[in-house]
Scaffold this active site. Structure first.
Site, PDB file in Angstrom:
ATOM      1  N   GLU A  95     119.804  54.336  57.045  1.00 39.87           N
ATOM      2  CA  GLU A  95     120.407  55.647  57.181  1.00 39.87           C
ATOM      3  C   GLU A  95     119.570  56.710  56.508  1.00 39.87           C
ATOM      4  OE1 GLU A  95     124.196  54.773  55.543  1.00 39.87           O
ATOM      5  OE2 GLU A  95     124.918  53.924  57.424  1.00 39.87           O
ATOM      6  N   CYS A 111     117.795  62.968  52.574  1.00 38.26           N
ATOM      7  CA  CYS A 111     117.823  61.784  51.722  1.00 38.26           C
ATOM      8  C   CYS A 111     117.305  60.605  52.553  1.00 38.26           C
ATOM      9  CB  CYS A 111     119.278  61.593  51.312  1.00 38.26           C
ATOM     10  SG  CYS A 111     119.549  60.278  50.178  1.00 38.26           S
ATOM     11  N   CYS A 118     118.756  46.611  48.693  1.00 33.68           N
ATOM     12  CA  CYS A 118     118.058  46.860  47.432  1.00 33.68           C
ATOM     13  C   CYS A 118     118.188  45.633  46.537  1.00 33.68           C
ATOM     14  CB  CYS A 118     118.656  48.075  46.721  1.00 33.68           C
ATOM     15  SG  CYS A 118     117.783  48.507  45.194  1.00 33.68           S
ATOM     16  N   CYS A 122     122.355  47.132  40.814  1.00 30.83           N
ATOM     17  CA  CYS A 122     123.130  47.959  39.890  1.00 30.83           C
ATOM     18  C   CYS A 122     124.621  47.771  40.175  1.00 30.83           C
ATOM     19  CB  CYS A 122     122.743  49.430  40.024  1.00 30.83           C
ATOM     20  SG  CYS A 122     120.994  49.701  39.697  1.00 30.83           S
ATOM     21  N   CYS A 125     126.739  50.374  42.503  1.00 27.82           N
ATOM     22  CA  CYS A 125     126.108  50.893  43.715  1.00 27.82           C
ATOM     23  C   CYS A 125     126.404  50.005  44.921  1.00 27.82           C
ATOM     24  CB  CYS A 125     124.599  50.984  43.486  1.00 27.82           C
ATOM     25  SG  CYS A 125     123.659  51.416  44.963  1.00 27.82           S
ATOM     26  N   SER A 199     113.273  59.064  43.519  1.00 24.51           N
ATOM     27  CA  SER A 199     114.281  58.677  42.527  1.00 24.51           C
ATOM     28  C   SER A 199     114.145  57.193  42.219  1.00 24.51           C
ATOM     29  CB  SER A 199     115.675  58.970  43.088  1.00 24.51           C
ATOM     30  OG  SER A 199     116.666  58.497  42.203  1.00 24.51           O
ATOM     31  N   SER A 221     117.371  57.536  37.473  1.00 24.09           N
ATOM     32  CA  SER A 221     118.797  57.211  37.403  1.00 24.09           C
ATOM     33  C   SER A 221     119.046  56.550  36.057  1.00 24.09           C
ATOM     34  CB  SER A 221     119.170  56.250  38.535  1.00 24.09           C
ATOM     35  OG  SER A 221     118.911  56.857  39.782  1.00 24.09           O
ATOM     36  N   LEU A 222     119.524  57.344  35.114  1.00 26.38           N
ATOM     37  CA  LEU A 222     119.681  56.828  33.745  1.00 26.38           C
ATOM     38  C   LEU A 222     121.045  56.137  33.607  1.00 26.38           C
ATOM     39  CD1 LEU A 222     118.381  56.592  30.959  1.00 26.38           C
ATOM     40  CD2 LEU A 222     119.297  58.848  30.399  1.00 26.38           C
ATOM     41  N   ASN A 297     131.142  57.590  43.299  1.00 27.82           N
ATOM     42  CA  ASN A 297     131.725  57.533  44.648  1.00 27.82           C
ATOM     43  C   ASN A 297     132.267  56.136  44.891  1.00 27.82           C
ATOM     44  OD1 ASN A 297     130.886  60.159  45.364  1.00 27.82           O
ATOM     45  ND2 ASN A 297     128.838  59.382  45.769  1.00 27.82           N
ATOM     46  N   CYS A 340     125.892  59.500  47.894  1.00 28.95           N
ATOM     47  CA  CYS A 340     124.957  58.603  47.210  1.00 28.95           C
ATOM     48  C   CYS A 340     125.633  57.295  46.851  1.00 28.95           C
ATOM     49  CB  CYS A 340     124.483  59.233  45.921  1.00 28.95           C
ATOM     50  SG  CYS A 340     123.303  60.511  46.207  1.00 28.95           S
TER      51      CYS A 340
HETATM   52  N1  SAH Z   1     117.172  53.303  43.909  1.00 27.37           N
HETATM   53  C1  SAH Z   1     116.944  54.639  43.519  1.00 27.37           C
HETATM   54  C2  SAH Z   1     117.298  55.641  44.590  1.00 27.37           C
HETATM   55  C3  SAH Z   1     118.527  55.385  45.403  1.00 27.37           C
HETATM   56  S1  SAH Z   1     120.056  55.422  44.537  1.00 27.37           S
HETATM   57  C4  SAH Z   1     117.671  54.961  42.249  1.00 27.37           C
HETATM   58  O1  SAH Z   1     118.485  54.157  41.801  1.00 27.37           O
HETATM   59  O2  SAH Z   1     117.390  56.002  41.681  1.00 27.37           O
HETATM   60  C5  SAH Z   1     120.386  57.151  44.484  1.00 27.37           C
HETATM   61  C6  SAH Z   1     121.344  57.597  43.373  1.00 27.37           C
HETATM   62  O3  SAH Z   1     122.686  57.207  43.689  1.00 27.37           O
HETATM   63  C7  SAH Z   1     121.045  56.981  42.012  1.00 27.37           C
HETATM   64  O4  SAH Z   1     120.961  58.016  41.040  1.00 27.37           O
HETATM   65  C8  SAH Z   1     122.250  56.119  41.724  1.00 27.37           C
HETATM   66  O5  SAH Z   1     122.489  56.067  40.349  1.00 27.37           O
HETATM   67  C9  SAH Z   1     123.332  56.822  42.494  1.00 27.37           C
HETATM   68  N2  SAH Z   1     124.465  55.976  42.864  1.00 27.37           N
HETATM   69  C10 SAH Z   1     124.446  54.683  43.229  1.00 27.37           C
HETATM   70  N3  SAH Z   1     125.692  54.262  43.522  1.00 27.37           N
HETATM   71  C11 SAH Z   1     126.521  55.315  43.332  1.00 27.37           C
HETATM   72  C12 SAH Z   1     127.929  55.514  43.495  1.00 27.37           C
HETATM   73  N4  SAH Z   1     128.731  54.538  43.929  1.00 27.37           N
HETATM   74  N5  SAH Z   1     128.430  56.740  43.228  1.00 27.37           N
HETATM   75  C13 SAH Z   1     127.611  57.751  42.829  1.00 27.37           C
HETATM   76  N6  SAH Z   1     126.289  57.628  42.698  1.00 27.37           N
HETATM   77  C14 SAH Z   1     125.733  56.420  42.930  1.00 27.37           C
HETATM   78 FE1  SF4 Z   2     119.160  50.038  44.120  1.00 27.50          FE
HETATM   79 FE2  SF4 Z   2     119.290  52.582  43.248  1.00 27.50          FE
HETATM   80 FE3  SF4 Z   2     121.495  51.277  44.077  1.00 27.50          FE
HETATM   81 FE4  SF4 Z   2     120.353  50.568  41.783  1.00 27.50          FE
HETATM   82  S1  SF4 Z   2     121.276  52.563  42.237  1.00 27.50           S
HETATM   83  S2  SF4 Z   2     121.082  49.156  43.379  1.00 27.50           S
HETATM   84  S3  SF4 Z   2     118.214  50.858  42.273  1.00 27.50           S
HETATM   85  S4  SF4 Z   2     119.747  51.823  45.323  1.00 27.50           S
END
Ligand code: SAH
Ligand code: SF4
Length: 363
Positions: A95, A111, A118, A122, A125, A199, A221-222, A297, A340
Site C-alpha cells: 500500500e 507514504c 516487516c 514491534c 504495530c 523513517s 521511531s523512538l 491507532n 500509520c
Molecule cells: N519501520 C519504520 C517505518 C514504518 S512505521 C519505522 O518503524 O519507523 C511508521 C510509523 O508508524 C512508526 O513511527 C511507528 O512507530 C508508527 N506506528 C506503528 N504502528 C502504529 C500504530 N498502531 N499506531 C500509531 N503509530 C504506529
Molecule cells: Fe516494522 Fe516500523 Fe512496524 Fe516496527 S513500527 S514493526 S519497524 S513497520
C-alpha cells in the site's frame, strides 16, 4: 504471454545496456527510460515514439514494463487516499498512501512501503504482526511514487515522500537507496532529496550508511524513554539501545537549518505518563528535532489502548514547555485503515471503528 523481465527494475545504465544489446541507437535508451520513469507508461504499446520493431523485440525477449497494478483506491472522508498495489513479480499487495498536507491545499505527503510485511516485530504495530514476506525491489518502491502521481487530480502534487508505510526501510537498505537515487533523477521521476524522509526503528549502522549515501531527512521511531520499556516494545532496541541510536542521529549529516523527526506513538497507560514526557525531553536536549506524537491507532484486539485527548495534550504540553517543537499528528484515514501502523492486507473482521479525531497543534 505475461512478461518475465521488468523494465521498472532497470536503472539508466541498465536501460542503455538493453538498448545497445538490441542494436538500437543510444537516443532510444533515453526515450525508453523516460517512458518508464517520467511518463509512467504501463505498457510497451504506449511508447509510441519507439519503433514497433523495437517494442516487438523487447516483448520477444520477455520484457514488459512490470508496473504494479492499482488494484483499489480508497478515499477517506479526510481526503487521505490509499492505493492497494498488486506487484507484478508475485502478486503480493503493498500500500501507498496519499496524505493531504496541512498547509497547502492540493499538496500531499506520500507514504511509501519498503517491504512486504516487516521483520522488526514491534509490539504495537500491525505490520509487525505480519512478519517479513520479502523486500521490495528499487523499481517496486519508485513505482509507488509514479503510480500515486498518476492518481492525482488537476492542480494536486506530491510534496513529500515519507518511508513510513509497510516495512523497515533500513532493513532493505540497498534497494531503498537505489530507489531514492531513481526518484531524484532529473531525467526520470525528478523528485528532490530534501523532500524525502526515511523513517527507521533504529538500525544504527544503516543510519550512518544512509547519511553517507543519500542526503535525505531522517525520522526515528523512538516510542519509549527507557531501554527496559523499548526492549519490550521494539525488539531492535536489544541490539541498539536508546543511547546508541540517539548518538547516531546526533552525527547524522542533516542539511543546515533542518530538523529531524522523532516519532513517539502514545500507548495509553504504557508510555504516556508525565515522567515519560520529562524523560523524553531530557533525552532529546540540544538535538535539532521535532517530535511527532501519534496516539496509537488500534487494530484487532490488541494489548494497547489509545490515550484520551486530555492525556495527549498534557504530554505535549510538557514537551513544549521544555522548548521542543511538537506536532500532534492528526490521525488520518482511520476509516480506511490507512493510518500509520495499520498498513497491510487484513481480514475483514479486523476493520476498526473511527474514533474521534484530534486537532493538530504546532509547537
Ligand atoms: N519501520 C519504520 C517505518 C514504518 S512505521 C519505522 O518503524 O519507523 C511508521 C510509523 O508508524 C512508526 O513511527 C511507528 O512507530 C508508527 N506506528 C506503528 N504502528 C502504529 C500504530 N498502531 N499506531 C500509531 N503509530 C504506529
Ligand atoms: Fe516494522 Fe516500523 Fe512496524 Fe516496527 S513500527 S514493526 S519497524 S513497520
Amino acid at each position: 504471454m505475461p512478461s518475465s523481465k521488468h523494465l521498472v527494475d532497470l536503472d539508466r545504465a541498465g536501460v542503455e545496456a538493453l538498448v545497445r544489446a538490441l542494436k538500437q541507437p543510444s537516443y532510444r535508451a533515453a526515450q525508453l527510460y523516460q517512458w518508464i520513469f517520467k511518463h509512467g507508461a504501463r505498457d510497451l504499446d504506449e511508447m509510441t515514439n519507439l519503433p514497433k520493431a523495437l517494442r516487438a523485440a523487447l516483448r520477444d525477449e520477455g520484457w514488459g514494463v512490470g508496473r504494479a497494478r492499482v488494484e483499489r483506491v480508497v478515499e477517506s472522508v479526510d481526503g487521505t487516499r490509499k492505493l492497494a498495489l498488486r506487484l507484478a513479480q508475485d502478486g503480493a499487495v503493498v500500500e501507498a498512501v496519499l496524505l493531504p498536507m496541512e498547509k497547502e491545499r492540493g499538496r500531499y505527503a506520500l507514504c511509501v512501503s519498503s517491504q512486504v510485511g516487516c521483520a522488526m516485530a514491534c509490539a504495537f504495530c500491525y505490520t509487525g504482526t505480519l512478519g517479513l514476506a520479502r523486500h521490495l525491489s528499487p523499481g517496486e518502491i519508485v513505482d509507488q511514487l509514479i503510480l500515486a502521481r498518476a492518481e492525482l487530480r488537476e492542480g494536486e502534487r506530491v510534496g513529500n515522500v515519507i518511508f513510513m508505510g509497510m516495512g523497515e526501510p533500513l532493513h532493505n537498505f540497498d534497494n531503498v537507496v537505489c530507489a531514492i537515487e531513481r526518484m531524484v533523477d532529473p531525467e526520470g521521476v525528478d523528485f528532490t532529496h530534501r523532500k524525502i524522509t526515511v523513517s527507521t526503528s533504529g538500525l544504527v549502522p544503516k543510519i550512518d550508511a544512509l547519511g553517507a549515501a543519500a542526503p535525505v531527512n531522517i525520522a526515528l521511531s523512538l516510542n519509549a524513554t527507557t531501554d527496559e520499556q523499548r526492549d519490550w516494545l521494539m525488539p531492535v532496541n536489544r541490539k541498539w539501545p536508546i543511547r546508541e541510536v540517539l548518538a547516531a542521529l546526533r552525527r547524522y549529516p542533516l542539511p543546515p537549518r533542518r530538523k529531524m523527526t522523532i516519532e513517539y506513538v502514545l500507548l495509553g497507560g504504557v508510555n504516556d505518563t508525565d515522567e515519560d514526557a520529562h524523560r523524553l525531553a531530557r533525552l532529546l536536549r540540544g538535538m535539532p528535532v521535532r517530535v511527532n506524537l501519534i496516539p496509537w491507532n488500534p487494530f484487532g484486539e490488541g494489548q494497547f489502548k489509545r490515550p484520551d485527548e486530555a492525556r495527549v495534550l498534557a504530554f505535549q504540553q510538557i514537551l513544549k514547555a521544555k522548548g521542543l517543537m511538537t506536532l500532534l499528528r492528526v490521525t488520518r484515514g482511520l476509516d480506511i485503515d490507512a493510518a500509520c501502523g495499520q498498513l497491510g492486507e487484513r481480514p475483514q473482521a479486523l476493520q476498526t471503528e473511527i474514533p474521534g479525531e484530534m486537532e493538530e497543534e504546532h509547537g
